[in-house]
Enzyme design. Structure first.
Site, PDB file in Angstrom:
ATOM      1  N   ARG A  82     -18.124  44.922  10.710  1.00 32.71           N
ATOM      2  CA  ARG A  82     -17.438  43.885   9.924  1.00 32.71           C
ATOM      3  C   ARG A  82     -16.184  44.428   9.258  1.00 32.71           C
ATOM      4  O   ARG A  82     -15.245  43.694   8.995  1.00 32.71           O
ATOM      5  CB  ARG A  82     -18.375  43.351   8.835  1.00 32.71           C
ATOM      6  N   CYS A 129     -26.217  38.444  -0.692  1.00 37.71           N
ATOM      7  CA  CYS A 129     -26.228  39.445   0.375  1.00 37.71           C
ATOM      8  C   CYS A 129     -26.980  40.650  -0.187  1.00 37.71           C
ATOM      9  O   CYS A 129     -27.466  40.622  -1.311  1.00 37.71           O
ATOM     10  CB  CYS A 129     -24.810  39.799   0.794  1.00 37.71           C
ATOM     11  N   ASP A 146     -16.227  49.551  -3.769  1.00 37.95           N
ATOM     12  CA  ASP A 146     -16.338  49.666  -2.305  1.00 37.95           C
ATOM     13  C   ASP A 146     -16.275  51.109  -1.827  1.00 37.95           C
ATOM     14  O   ASP A 146     -16.467  51.381  -0.647  1.00 37.95           O
ATOM     15  CB  ASP A 146     -15.223  48.865  -1.621  1.00 37.95           C
ATOM     16  N   ARG A 173     -24.215  37.274  -5.609  1.00 31.90           N
ATOM     17  CA  ARG A 173     -22.849  36.888  -5.250  1.00 31.90           C
ATOM     18  C   ARG A 173     -22.569  35.394  -5.510  1.00 31.90           C
ATOM     19  O   ARG A 173     -22.224  34.637  -4.633  1.00 31.90           O
ATOM     20  CB  ARG A 173     -22.559  37.214  -3.790  1.00 31.90           C
ATOM     21  N   LYS A 220      -9.035  44.623   5.486  1.00 27.41           N
ATOM     22  CA  LYS A 220      -9.947  43.483   5.697  1.00 27.41           C
ATOM     23  C   LYS A 220      -9.834  42.519   4.517  1.00 27.41           C
ATOM     24  O   LYS A 220      -9.676  41.309   4.698  1.00 27.41           O
ATOM     25  CB  LYS A 220     -11.380  43.984   5.804  1.00 27.41           C
ATOM     26  N   ASN A 221      -9.877  43.067   3.286  1.00 26.95           N
ATOM     27  CA  ASN A 221      -9.925  42.190   2.109  1.00 26.95           C
ATOM     28  C   ASN A 221      -8.574  41.621   1.723  1.00 26.95           C
ATOM     29  O   ASN A 221      -8.464  40.938   0.704  1.00 26.95           O
ATOM     30  CB  ASN A 221     -10.582  42.931   0.934  1.00 26.95           C
TER      31      ASN A 221
HETATM   32  C1  EPZ Z   1     -14.508  41.162  -3.338  1.00 26.11           C
HETATM   33  O1  EPZ Z   1     -15.734  40.488  -3.364  1.00 26.11           O
HETATM   34  C2  EPZ Z   1     -14.508  42.005  -2.075  1.00 26.11           C
HETATM   35  N1  EPZ Z   1     -14.604  41.133  -0.905  1.00 26.11           N
HETATM   36  C3  EPZ Z   1     -15.691  42.969  -2.107  1.00 26.11           C
HETATM   37  O2  EPZ Z   1     -15.623  43.773  -0.940  1.00 26.11           O
HETATM   38  C4  EPZ Z   1     -15.545  43.859  -3.342  1.00 26.11           C
HETATM   39  O3  EPZ Z   1     -16.653  44.721  -3.425  1.00 26.11           O
HETATM   40  C5  EPZ Z   1     -15.467  42.987  -4.601  1.00 26.11           C
HETATM   41  O4  EPZ Z   1     -14.386  42.041  -4.470  1.00 26.11           O
HETATM   42  C6  EPZ Z   1     -15.226  43.808  -5.858  1.00 26.11           C
HETATM   43  O5  EPZ Z   1     -14.050  44.549  -5.719  1.00 26.11           O
HETATM   44  C7  EPZ Z   1     -13.478  40.511  -0.471  1.00 26.11           C
HETATM   45  O6  EPZ Z   1     -12.406  40.650  -1.043  1.00 26.11           O
HETATM   46  C8  EPZ Z   1     -13.606  39.658   0.759  1.00 26.11           C
HETATM   47  P1  EPZ Z   1     -16.022  39.600  -7.185  1.00 26.11           P
HETATM   48  P2  EPZ Z   1     -15.940  39.260  -4.404  1.00 26.11           P
HETATM   49  O7  EPZ Z   1     -15.916  38.113  -7.248  1.00 26.11           O
HETATM   50  O8  EPZ Z   1     -14.661  38.610  -4.686  1.00 26.11           O
HETATM   51  C9  EPZ Z   1     -19.511  38.235 -10.118  1.00 26.11           C
HETATM   52  C10 EPZ Z   1     -16.476  44.885   0.922  1.00 26.11           C
HETATM   53  O9  EPZ Z   1     -17.305  45.786   1.037  1.00 26.11           O
HETATM   54  N2  EPZ Z   1     -19.095  36.840  -9.821  1.00 26.11           N
HETATM   55  O10 EPZ Z   1     -14.847  40.417  -7.621  1.00 26.11           O
HETATM   56  O11 EPZ Z   1     -17.083  38.456  -3.913  1.00 26.11           O
HETATM   57  C11 EPZ Z   1     -20.075  38.933  -8.890  1.00 26.11           C
HETATM   58  O12 EPZ Z   1     -21.442  38.641  -8.740  1.00 26.11           O
HETATM   59  C12 EPZ Z   1     -16.730  43.748  -0.024  1.00 26.11           C
HETATM   60  O13 EPZ Z   1     -15.362  44.835   1.529  1.00 26.11           O
HETATM   61  C13 EPZ Z   1     -19.734  35.800 -10.472  1.00 26.11           C
HETATM   62  O14 EPZ Z   1     -20.637  36.012 -11.273  1.00 26.11           O
HETATM   63  O15 EPZ Z   1     -16.402  40.035  -5.712  1.00 26.11           O
HETATM   64  C14 EPZ Z   1     -19.822  40.386  -9.182  1.00 26.11           C
HETATM   65  O16 EPZ Z   1     -20.870  40.871 -10.015  1.00 26.11           O
HETATM   66  C15 EPZ Z   1     -18.093  43.863  -0.678  1.00 26.11           C
HETATM   67  N3  EPZ Z   1     -19.344  34.522 -10.205  1.00 26.11           N
HETATM   68  C16 EPZ Z   1     -18.516  40.360  -9.987  1.00 26.11           C
HETATM   69  O17 EPZ Z   1     -18.342  39.010 -10.436  1.00 26.11           O
HETATM   70  C17 EPZ Z   1     -18.330  34.231  -9.327  1.00 26.11           C
HETATM   71  O18 EPZ Z   1     -17.989  33.051  -9.143  1.00 26.11           O
HETATM   72  C18 EPZ Z   1     -17.283  40.751  -9.178  1.00 26.11           C
HETATM   73  O19 EPZ Z   1     -17.332  40.025  -7.967  1.00 26.11           O
HETATM   74  C19 EPZ Z   1     -17.695  35.318  -8.671  1.00 26.11           C
HETATM   75  C20 EPZ Z   1     -18.091  36.607  -8.938  1.00 26.11           C
END
Ligand code: EPZ
Length: 420
Positions: A399, A117, A307, A122, A22-23
């Protein structure tokens, strides 16, 4: 809302085919916006999130054709509405991934803020800041990101304070057509980021260093068409392997790879599982034994994936001994603990740590899914609980898990979906 009814007590046995990730497919489909040519994507999982991003691309004007079930053809040359409306974005945060490609290809974009969410606020500030550094004018108002750039994006030196998977992906896609060189420091190293870079290079991009924490992108004038096969889903793989470990069974996951979830396999071996693997398969054999509790600390790849945290919490609830889970990536990713407690689990929460004392057996109960991976952990708990567990709001699970009840039933589980 549909529910799952799961009757526990059956050790899982047999083989299950793992779907495309998915990701990985979500950023790859967004990346199709970077070219006017036809792109063929293979091994596409049949998931609600994929349907959502296809709707998103379609309402922009792209043409999408599904053939033979797992293959999608995307022609984005007809895109004339570079926008992502709230009603679609609010159902799938990953819609933010169209921002970079739209800006790079069309010089403008209007994308709804994803909003938070269940697992945390996020934010997308890293995405916005990085695009501003590449020359984009971005204002955020009315719940929308309004972005534009005159004369095309420019290469820049970008550095993430915190590793961000979609942040890295969005900026990498924006850089592909930028003028000059972009360097991304502290980039995400996830296999899905590498898969996206390999896909873009197959269309003529010039990306180096993906899989390391420094990615270098030389902008090119345009991308060609092409075809690409999506990486197997390491989280789906890990979820089925944990299900086999919890039920004391023996399963083989096929069309997957061991080298994309080594940290998960190491923890399963620590729990007492026997694991063997080949080029495109992984076998887990619990030999009828109860798992031993394990300690987990989530971290960006190649660390233990956040995850998979919920699934290991479910396993720890029925393991021998005490396991401590530390969640370092998201602020509120223990929602499943409250539901597992309803099934008798012994879980103490303290900030970003969860301490679980394993018990011999959970008791079935009506429980409610709150987010994608939490719902998976409740299904896993149902597989070992005494009685029939009812998991409500399983739209969350749809999803990210293709045909989960069929795949689990194929492994011997007693599970069925009932419409509310
Ligand atoms: C990706 O989410 C995945 N989703 C998530 O999978 C996964 O849990 C996550 O990466 C971590 O591995 C997809 O790839 C579609 P991040 P993402 O940006 O990119 C903070 C699932 O279950 N952050 O790596 O949204 C954020 O709040 C989903 O399949 C900021 O502060 O996660 C978090 O604490 C859930 N500002 C940390 O960074 C930003 O602009 C890591 O988030 C972006 C992120």
């Amino acid at each position: 809302m549909d529910k799952h009814l799961i009757t526990g007590g059956v050790p899982l046995q047999g083989e299950v085919r793992i779907s495309g990730a998915k990701n990985s497919v979500l950023p790859i489909l967004a990346g199709c916006l970077l070219t006017d040519q036809s792109v063929i994507i293979k091994n596409v999982p049949h998931l609600n999130d994929v349907t959502t991003i296809m709707k998103l691309l379609g309402q922009m004007g792209a043409k999408l054709t599904i053939s033979e079930g797992l293959t999608i053809e995307v022609e984005a040359g007809s895109v004339d509405n570079p926008s992502a409306p709230y009603e679609l974005v609010r159902t799938m945060r990953a819609s933010i991934l169209v921002l970079g490609p739209l800006l790079a290809k069309h010089g403008r974009a209007m994308v709804s803020l994803p909003g938070g969410c269940a697992i945390g606020p996020r934010p997308v500030d890293f995405h916005v800041e990085g695009l501003r550094k590449m020359g984009a004018d971005i204002t955020v108002e009315g719940g929308y990101i309004h972005a534009s750039v005159k004369g095309g994006l420019k290469g820049a030196n970008l550095k993430f304070d915190i590793v961000s998977v979609t942040g890295t992906e969005n900026l990498m896609m924006a850089a592909v057509l930028a003028k000059g060189t972009t360097v991304i420091e502290n980039a995400a190293r996830e296999p899905e980021v590498q898969d996206l870079a390999n896909f873009l290079n197959a269309l003529g991009a010039n990306i180096q260093g993906h899989g390391t924490s420094q990615i270098i992108i030389e902008g090119v004038k345009s991308l060609s068409g092409g075809s690409y096969t999506v990486l197997p889903d390491r989280v789906e793989t890990g979820t089925y392997l944990v299900a086999a470990a919890m039920t004391g069974g023996r399963i083989t996951t096929k069309s997957t790879r061991a080298n994309i979830l080594e940290s998960v396999l190491n923890k399963l071996e620590e729990a007492g599982a026997h694991i063997s693997s080949g080029e495109d398969w992984i076998t887990l054999d619990m030999q009828g034994r109860r798992p031993k509790a394990v300690d987990i600390c989530t971290a960006p790849y190649p660390g233990f994936p956040t995850d998979m945290q919920a699934q290991f919490m479910a396993m720890n609830t029925v393991s021998e001994g005490r396991g401590v889970l530390t969640e370092t990536v998201f602020e509120n990713r223990f929602m499943h603990a409250h539901e597992l407690r309803r099934m008798g689990a012994n879980i103490q929460l303290n900030g970003n740590m969860a301490q679980i004392e394993g018990i011999p057996q959970l008791m079935a109960a009506p429980v409610m899914a709150t987010d994608l991976r939490a719902s998976a952990s409740l299904v896993l708990a149902g597989l070992v609980a005494k009685g029939t567990t009812i998991v409500d709001r399983i739209y969350h699970i749809d999803r990210g898990y293709e045909c989960i009840e069929e795949k689990l039933a194929q492994l011997g589980a007693t599970i069925k979906r009932v419409a509310a």
